[in-house]
Design a protein around this motif. Structure first.
Motif, PDB file in Angstrom:
ATOM      1  N   PHE A  18       0.836  -1.189   0.000  1.00 13.76           N
ATOM      2  CA  PHE A  18       0.000   0.000   0.000  1.00 13.76           C
ATOM      3  C   PHE A  18       0.878   1.249   0.000  1.00 13.76           C
ATOM      4  N   ALA A  19       0.448   2.269  -0.716  1.00 15.65           N
ATOM      5  CA  ALA A  19       1.242   3.478  -0.883  1.00 15.65           C
ATOM      6  C   ALA A  19       1.551   4.123   0.465  1.00 15.65           C
ATOM      7  N   ASN A  20       2.769   4.623   0.597  1.00 17.45           N
ATOM      8  CA  ASN A  20       3.202   5.314   1.806  1.00 17.45           C
ATOM      9  C   ASN A  20       2.852   6.789   1.673  1.00 17.45           C
ATOM     10  N   LEU A  21       1.782   7.216   2.334  1.00 19.53           N
ATOM     11  CA  LEU A  21       1.356   8.609   2.255  1.00 19.53           C
ATOM     12  C   LEU A  21       2.201   9.503   3.155  1.00 19.53           C
ATOM     13  N   ALA A  22       2.811   8.921   4.174  1.00 16.31           N
ATOM     14  CA  ALA A  22       3.609   9.719   5.110  1.00 16.31           C
ATOM     15  C   ALA A  22       4.809  10.347   4.416  1.00 16.31           C
ATOM     16  N   ASN A  23       5.414   9.626   3.469  1.00 16.37           N
ATOM     17  CA  ASN A  23       6.559  10.204   2.758  1.00 16.37           C
ATOM     18  C   ASN A  23       6.156  10.786   1.412  1.00 16.37           C
ATOM     19  N   ARG A  24       4.838  11.008   1.234  1.00 20.99           N
ATOM     20  CA  ARG A  24       4.292  11.627   0.024  1.00 20.99           C
ATOM     21  C   ARG A  24       4.603  10.821  -1.235  1.00 20.99           C
ATOM     22  N   GLU A  25       4.667   9.505  -1.089  1.00 18.72           N
ATOM     23  CA  GLU A  25       4.841   8.654  -2.257  1.00 18.72           C
ATOM     24  C   GLU A  25       3.654   8.828  -3.206  1.00 18.72           C
ATOM     25  N   ALA A  26       2.471   9.076  -2.640  1.00 19.86           N
ATOM     26  CA  ALA A  26       1.266   9.301  -3.438  1.00 19.86           C
ATOM     27  C   ALA A  26       0.475  10.446  -2.831  1.00 19.86           C
TER      28      ALA A  26
END
Length: 312
Positions: free
Chosen positions: A136-144
């Protein structure tokens, strides 16, 4: 650092991309510059701030404590820059720019990619980077900018909504069923082979749904992604648990013991600051409306899942 000398926003952008990518090469691809340019900008920023922002190693770049401290401030500046650019360019009425959307593999292939094609035909100035991931996309590092996931963030500032509740149900190929003992009750399942996820590589504990069978299944073939599982089950390897949207409607897989199922939910999440952007909300709203309008994608019905189309 001279109190009157503030870091340039462009240097902070290089800092953000390196923090997210973890390597010079990864950051350079995202910034579309040479990796030496990224290194030079980071060196300049560290010299200007008088501190070390990254620990360098052969594996890559990792934020120091000071780098971690700078991160939320740089993200706030990025958010303000994005919002200002969107507003000044009139994007509040015209959806423009790039949206990075993180989606599980098979959901992306069967549902989201066809949906995005239709959307982009209606919005000529919008582009979508679809991150089709085995995790699942890592939103914490702004991957998505936004992501579909089984485990929504529990800390941080995010907009989160339930996208859909879906049922994992049992399927098998007609050929497999013809060659193996009949399945009339849940107890009969213990005599059968299963196709499943690799258990020590689960993207989420929520994917461990075969535990709900009440016994340890005989896993004959395990795959890290569901696309390979579907093909293996369709070729007659064994039983599989899958949601309706994942199952091809070509007759290669048929329902088995329909009263047994495991229920899960997909969540849609985006950092609060990015959710404010018109282009992110446009993708967000389309996903929600589409999921709500097509329950047969998520719950087994007597009707087959039809080819996907946007609109009525």
């Amino acid at each position: 650092m001279n109190n009157h000398t503030l870091p340039e926003w462009t240097d902070l952008r290089f800092f953000l991309e390196l923090a997210r990518a973890g390597t010079l090469s990864g950051a350079s691809r995202r910034l579309e510059v040479e990796h030496t340019t990224v290194a030079r900008r980071i060196d300049r920023l560290e010299a200007q701030l008088g501190t070390t922002l990254f620990d360098r190693s052969r594996e890559g770049y990792e934020l120091t404590e000071m780098g971690q401290g700078l991160l939320p401030h740089a993200e706030a500046m990025e958010s303000a820059a994005l919002a200002a650019t969107e507003q000044l360019s009139g994007n509040e009425v015209s959806v423009q720019g790039v949206v990075r959307l993180g989606v599980p593999e098979l959901f992306a292939v069967r549902v989201v990619a066809p949906l995005m094609v239709k959307m982009l035909q209606s919005h000529p100035d919008l582009s979508v980077d679809l991150l089709v991931l085995p995790r699942f996309a890592n939103l914490a590092n702004r991957e998505a900018d936004l992501g579909v996931m089984l485990d929504p963030p529990t800390t941080g500032r995010y907009m989160i909504t339930r996208l859909a509740t879906f049922r994992m149900q049992l399927y098998a190929s007609p050929d497999y069923l013809a060659k193996h003992p009949p399945i009339r009750t849940q107890l009969d399942l213990a005599r059968h082979d299963f196709v499943d996820y690799v258990q020590d590589r689960l993207a989420s504990p929520e994917l461990n749904y075969l535990t709900e069978l009440g016994f340890t299944p005989r896993r004959r073939l395990c795959c890290t992604g569901m696309p390979a599982q579907i093909e293996a089950a369709a070729a007659g390897m064994g039983l599989i648990m899958a949601p309706p949207y994942a199952v091809p409607d070509d007759g290669r897989l048929v329902p088995v013991l329909t009263e047994f199922h495991a229920e899960r939910s997909f969540w849609l999440a985006a950092p609060t600051d990015l959710y404010r952007l018109q282009r992110v909300r446009a993708v967000w709203n389309l996903l929600r409306e589409y999921a709500e309008a097509r329950p047969s994608l998520f719950m087994q019905t007597s009707e087959p899942v039809r080819p996907l189309r946007v609109g009525p």
